[in-house]
Design a protein around this motif. Sequence first.
Motif, PDB file in Angstrom:
ATOM      1  N   CYS A 623     -15.615  -8.499 -11.951  1.00 57.23           N
ATOM      2  CA  CYS A 623     -15.508  -8.949 -10.564  1.00 57.23           C
ATOM      3  C   CYS A 623     -15.708 -10.454 -10.473  1.00 57.23           C
ATOM      4  N   THR A 624     -14.716 -11.197 -10.901  1.00 55.20           N
ATOM      5  CA  THR A 624     -14.824 -12.656 -10.947  1.00 55.20           C
ATOM      6  C   THR A 624     -13.715 -13.294 -10.113  1.00 55.20           C
ATOM      7  N   PRO A 625     -13.893 -14.570  -9.753  1.00 57.48           N
ATOM      8  CA  PRO A 625     -12.813 -15.270  -9.026  1.00 57.48           C
ATOM      9  C   PRO A 625     -11.519 -15.296  -9.839  1.00 57.48           C
ATOM     10  N   ALA A 626     -11.638 -15.403 -11.159  1.00 59.99           N
ATOM     11  CA  ALA A 626     -10.426 -15.437 -11.985  1.00 59.99           C
ATOM     12  C   ALA A 626      -9.691 -14.105 -11.886  1.00 59.99           C
ATOM     13  N   MET A 627     -10.451 -13.017 -11.814  1.00 67.82           N
ATOM     14  CA  MET A 627      -9.828 -11.701 -11.689  1.00 67.82           C
ATOM     15  C   MET A 627      -9.117 -11.563 -10.344  1.00 67.82           C
ATOM     16  N   LYS A 628      -9.726 -12.138  -9.296  1.00 73.95           N
ATOM     17  CA  LYS A 628      -9.056 -12.086  -7.984  1.00 73.95           C
ATOM     18  C   LYS A 628      -7.666 -12.726  -8.099  1.00 73.95           C
ATOM     19  N   LYS A 629      -7.601 -13.830  -8.829  1.00 74.10           N
ATOM     20  CA  LYS A 629      -6.303 -14.508  -9.011  1.00 74.10           C
ATOM     21  C   LYS A 629      -5.317 -13.603  -9.739  1.00 74.10           C
ATOM     22  N   GLU A 630      -5.811 -12.917 -10.757  1.00 76.29           N
ATOM     23  CA  GLU A 630      -4.927 -12.004 -11.509  1.00 76.29           C
ATOM     24  C   GLU A 630      -4.388 -10.902 -10.605  1.00 76.29           C
ATOM     25  N   LEU A 631      -5.278 -10.383  -9.751  1.00 70.99           N
ATOM     26  CA  LEU A 631      -4.859  -9.295  -8.863  1.00 70.99           C
ATOM     27  C   LEU A 631      -3.820  -9.780  -7.843  1.00 70.99           C
ATOM     28  N   VAL A 632      -4.040 -10.999  -7.353  1.00 73.12           N
ATOM     29  CA  VAL A 632      -3.075 -11.583  -6.416  1.00 73.12           C
ATOM     30  C   VAL A 632      -1.713 -11.722  -7.107  1.00 73.12           C
ATOM     31  N   GLU A 633      -1.726 -12.192  -8.348  1.00 69.96           N
ATOM     32  CA  GLU A 633      -0.496 -12.365  -9.107  1.00 69.96           C
ATOM     33  C   GLU A 633       0.261 -11.045  -9.265  1.00 69.96           C
ATOM     34  N   ILE A 634      -0.511 -10.004  -9.503  1.00 73.18           N
ATOM     35  CA  ILE A 634       0.110  -8.711  -9.762  1.00 73.18           C
ATOM     36  C   ILE A 634       0.817  -8.192  -8.498  1.00 73.18           C
ATOM     37  N   VAL A 635       0.210  -8.442  -7.338  1.00 69.31           N
ATOM     38  CA  VAL A 635       0.850  -8.021  -6.080  1.00 69.31           C
ATOM     39  C   VAL A 635       2.100  -8.865  -5.839  1.00 69.31           C
ATOM     40  N   LYS A 636       1.962 -10.148  -6.117  1.00 64.03           N
ATOM     41  CA  LYS A 636       3.097 -11.056  -5.939  1.00 64.03           C
ATOM     42  C   LYS A 636       4.257 -10.615  -6.829  1.00 64.03           C
ATOM     43  N   ARG A 637       3.927 -10.244  -8.071  1.00 65.62           N
ATOM     44  CA  ARG A 637       4.972  -9.884  -9.020  1.00 65.62           C
ATOM     45  C   ARG A 637       5.603  -8.537  -8.672  1.00 65.62           C
ATOM     46  N   GLN A 638       4.786  -7.596  -8.243  1.00 66.97           N
ATOM     47  CA  GLN A 638       5.356  -6.261  -8.010  1.00 66.97           C
ATOM     48  C   GLN A 638       5.985  -6.089  -6.638  1.00 66.97           C
ATOM     49  N   ILE A 639       5.490  -6.831  -5.646  1.00 67.12           N
ATOM     50  CA  ILE A 639       6.074  -6.661  -4.315  1.00 67.12           C
ATOM     51  C   ILE A 639       6.684  -7.978  -3.824  1.00 67.12           C
ATOM     52  N   GLY A 640       5.856  -8.984  -3.642  1.00 67.90           N
ATOM     53  CA  GLY A 640       6.339 -10.271  -3.143  1.00 67.90           C
ATOM     54  C   GLY A 640       5.173 -10.983  -2.481  1.00 67.90           C
ATOM     55  N   SER A 641       5.345 -12.287  -2.247  1.00 63.62           N
ATOM     56  CA  SER A 641       4.222 -13.091  -1.750  1.00 63.62           C
ATOM     57  C   SER A 641       3.674 -12.588  -0.423  1.00 63.62           C
ATOM     58  N   PHE A 642       4.584 -12.049   0.436  1.00 60.16           N
ATOM     59  CA  PHE A 642       4.120 -11.686   1.776  1.00 60.16           C
ATOM     60  C   PHE A 642       3.114 -10.535   1.773  1.00 60.16           C
ATOM     61  N   ALA A 643       3.010  -9.813   0.636  1.00 63.82           N
ATOM     62  CA  ALA A 643       2.109  -8.659   0.591  1.00 63.82           C
ATOM     63  C   ALA A 643       0.761  -8.989  -0.061  1.00 63.82           C
ATOM     64  N   ILE A 644       0.564 -10.248  -0.425  1.00 60.93           N
ATOM     65  CA  ILE A 644      -0.681 -10.643  -1.098  1.00 60.93           C
ATOM     66  C   ILE A 644      -1.881 -10.439  -0.174  1.00 60.93           C
ATOM     67  N   PRO A 645      -2.965  -9.833  -0.683  1.00 59.02           N
ATOM     68  CA  PRO A 645      -4.145  -9.646   0.168  1.00 59.02           C
ATOM     69  C   PRO A 645      -4.763 -10.987   0.568  1.00 59.02           C
ATOM     70  N   ASP A 646      -5.139 -11.110   1.824  1.00 58.33           N
ATOM     71  CA  ASP A 646      -5.879 -12.292   2.266  1.00 58.33           C
ATOM     72  C   ASP A 646      -7.296 -12.234   1.735  1.00 58.33           C
ATOM     73  N   CYS A 647      -7.786 -11.017   1.554  1.00 59.55           N
ATOM     74  CA  CYS A 647      -9.152 -10.877   1.075  1.00 59.55           C
ATOM     75  C   CYS A 647      -9.219  -9.750   0.049  1.00 59.55           C
ATOM     76  N   ILE A 648      -9.895 -10.015  -1.065  1.00 61.89           N
ATOM     77  CA  ILE A 648     -10.193  -8.952  -2.028  1.00 61.89           C
ATOM     78  C   ILE A 648     -11.703  -8.745  -1.983  1.00 61.89           C
ATOM     79  N   HIS A 649     -12.082  -7.549  -1.653  1.00 59.97           N
ATOM     80  CA  HIS A 649     -13.491  -7.207  -1.431  1.00 59.97           C
ATOM     81  C   HIS A 649     -13.902  -6.280  -2.577  1.00 59.97           C
ATOM     82  N   TRP A 650     -14.825  -6.744  -3.442  1.00 57.84           N
ATOM     83  CA  TRP A 650     -15.231  -5.899  -4.571  1.00 57.84           C
ATOM     84  C   TRP A 650     -15.966  -4.674  -4.055  1.00 57.84           C
ATOM     85  N   ALA A 651     -15.573  -3.522  -4.559  1.00 59.36           N
ATOM     86  CA  ALA A 651     -16.150  -2.272  -4.058  1.00 59.36           C
ATOM     87  C   ALA A 651     -16.666  -1.429  -5.226  1.00 59.36           C
TER      88      ALA A 651
END
Length: 699
Positions: A623-651
């Motif tokens: 649960c690191t800031p670098a991981m948040k970036k990776e997760l954002v990238e994965i959404v961008k790659r699989q769907i597109g920029s408009f679907a990127i989460p504004d917030c990633i909340h570790w759960a």
Amino acid sequence: QVARTHEPRYDVTALKEELKMHRIQVLSKQFNLDSEAGQQVGVTLFPTAGSQAYDRPPLIKDRSDYERLHKWSIDDPAGFWAEIAKDFFWSKKWDDNHHTYNFDMRKGRIECNWFKGGKTNITYNCLDRWVASGHGNQLCFIWEGNDLGHERVMTYQQVLNDVCRVANWLRAQGVKKGDCVTIYLPMICELPIAMLACARIGAVHSVVFAGFSADALAQRIQDCKSKLLFTSSAVNRGPKRVDLKHIVDDAISIAERNGYKGVKRVLVYEKSALPREQTPWVAGRDVWWRDEIPNRPEFCSPEWMDAEDPLFMLYTSGSTGQPKGVLHTTGGYMVQTGTANKYVFDLRPGDVYWCTADCGWITGHTFLTYGPLLNGASCVLFGSTPAYPDPGRCWNMIEKYKVRVFYTAPTLLRSLMQFGDKWVTAHDRSSLRILGTVGEPINPHAWNWFNEVVGEKRCPIVDTWWQTETGAAMITPLPYAWATKPGSATLPFFGVQPVILNDKGEELQGACEGILAIKKPWPSIMRTVYGDHERFEKTYFSAFKGYYFTGDGCRRDEDGYYWITGRVDDVINVSGHRVGTAEVESALTSHPQCAEAAVIGTPHNIKGEAVYAYVTMLSESDCTPAMKKELVEIVKRQIGSFAIPDCIHWAPGLPKTRSGKIMRRILRKIATGAYDELGDTSTLAEPGVVDTLISMKGK
Ligand code: 6R9
């Protein structure tokens, strides 16, 4: 070099036939608007205080005029729509009992037919009709690109010729009626031209918004088994360049890795953003528009389509699984789309009309391509972003092109509002007559700004509610016909019978709130989910037997006005774009370190809703800031920029019922900080997760 054919451009016998049965006289009369211009008409009900008289008599005068027609359309849908359909050209008239439907799952398969037995071609109605009646020199497209000074106009004749050239090229590639063609183009005239060229020969187009990623494009190419693709080398959007051809190459490779090797041709339009020499190329598969199209014959005879033949499909997000290919057919879509565009915007031939949507969404199909062309309008096409190079861009264009109708999304208004009124008032907006919004509920603050600042309180705002699935506007004001209220889509369009249901599926009467459903079919309803009719039946007709389920909540007030309250299913509406929570979750969980994800929508000042993701990682150390970036990238790659989460909340854990269902209601409350509104948490398997989640906020 392709030899030019000597095919006569118009079949005179057919033309005579058309003149006789298809009211060209009426159409030409409509063109003759000068006599009406400036005439003050006795409209009694104005939509907004201080409105001045309209410059011509509106098509629908007042609410009683509307109610008479609406009643007819509900009591006798077949008769009503058959009368309307006479304004279009049919090469063969429909059968007497053309309209049949079944909306009830208990009675077997859901099906719906309109104008059965009739034959037509929508491009003939969009283009040839105007050219044949002497209006070929009228402007069809007024295009403005990303950079100031990049402008282009095309007349109806020019668009018809180009559509025919591309259609001839498609035929030469072996594309036949019923084949699917994927279009991944930016907002240039060639985008609607490519769509129309497919429709000309009966190919089914699937436009993929050029903001989708390679993965998303691959999935859409594979699903409909496209053999052919349209794209451009690249495009500039604001200060950024998007390399579309790169994305297409990636998408085709991904599809190939997944086992689909069917793409045989890619037609590439060269944009100055990326010249030929620098564009990645696959010899034998890729060809340039400029080499292939201009020398094709400029007439292509239309394929006469059965009314129920497919026209296009468009992928949209639902609450579960992969995006679905919403399939629309020819006759019903054409008639209702043309009619909706005509009445909702009081549109007449020659009107300068600007819908800011991209052709990648349904609004760009219905209210930017087919609808306005069916009505002979002059359409503004905009290939940039609204605040580029400055926030006055849109208002400048309205002044420059004397735009009469301006149709946009609440998110665009909210994004421009923040720059202040001076950007708007610096430009002359006196040409504006009608304003419209679509895509999401409009908040009264944005509505009032649109009304007061943009429209100077003299232009009615049509807040149009509809969906990819409905094909055309369903609940909408008709301009100048009745008073509007900020945030209400007001009354149903002709042929539309909305009902508000409670959870048990019972119809509520009078003023009430519940789930929005539609009782009877309408001509432009989707016919199926491409390749998956069961999914179509399940998604739209199983929730409430005998009704089409919209997925939206709705309130009806004492005046009978409808107020859409937002989605009741797991679909998020980000800037008017539909994003399925399941799609984002599946992208996030495809990360090898991610154990689970739950996505919800949270209110956002500009986007309407934003994506908010709760993510459980396999190990806390991930649960690191670098991981948040990776997760954002994965959404961008699989769907597109408009679907990127504004917030990633570790759960560390998610709130679930004992049967394992995630309680999103609780996640929504935690996201907005409404901790005292968590409600009943007693059904949670582990009530402790709530406190843990609250403690993780902002980490
Ligand atoms: C045309 C389009 C459909 C969903 C729909 C609803 C929301 C659209 C709206 C609106 C409130 C309006 N929506 N128009 N909500 N007021 N005027 O946007 O189609 O992309 O399929 O989205 O958008 O939630 O169900 P689509």
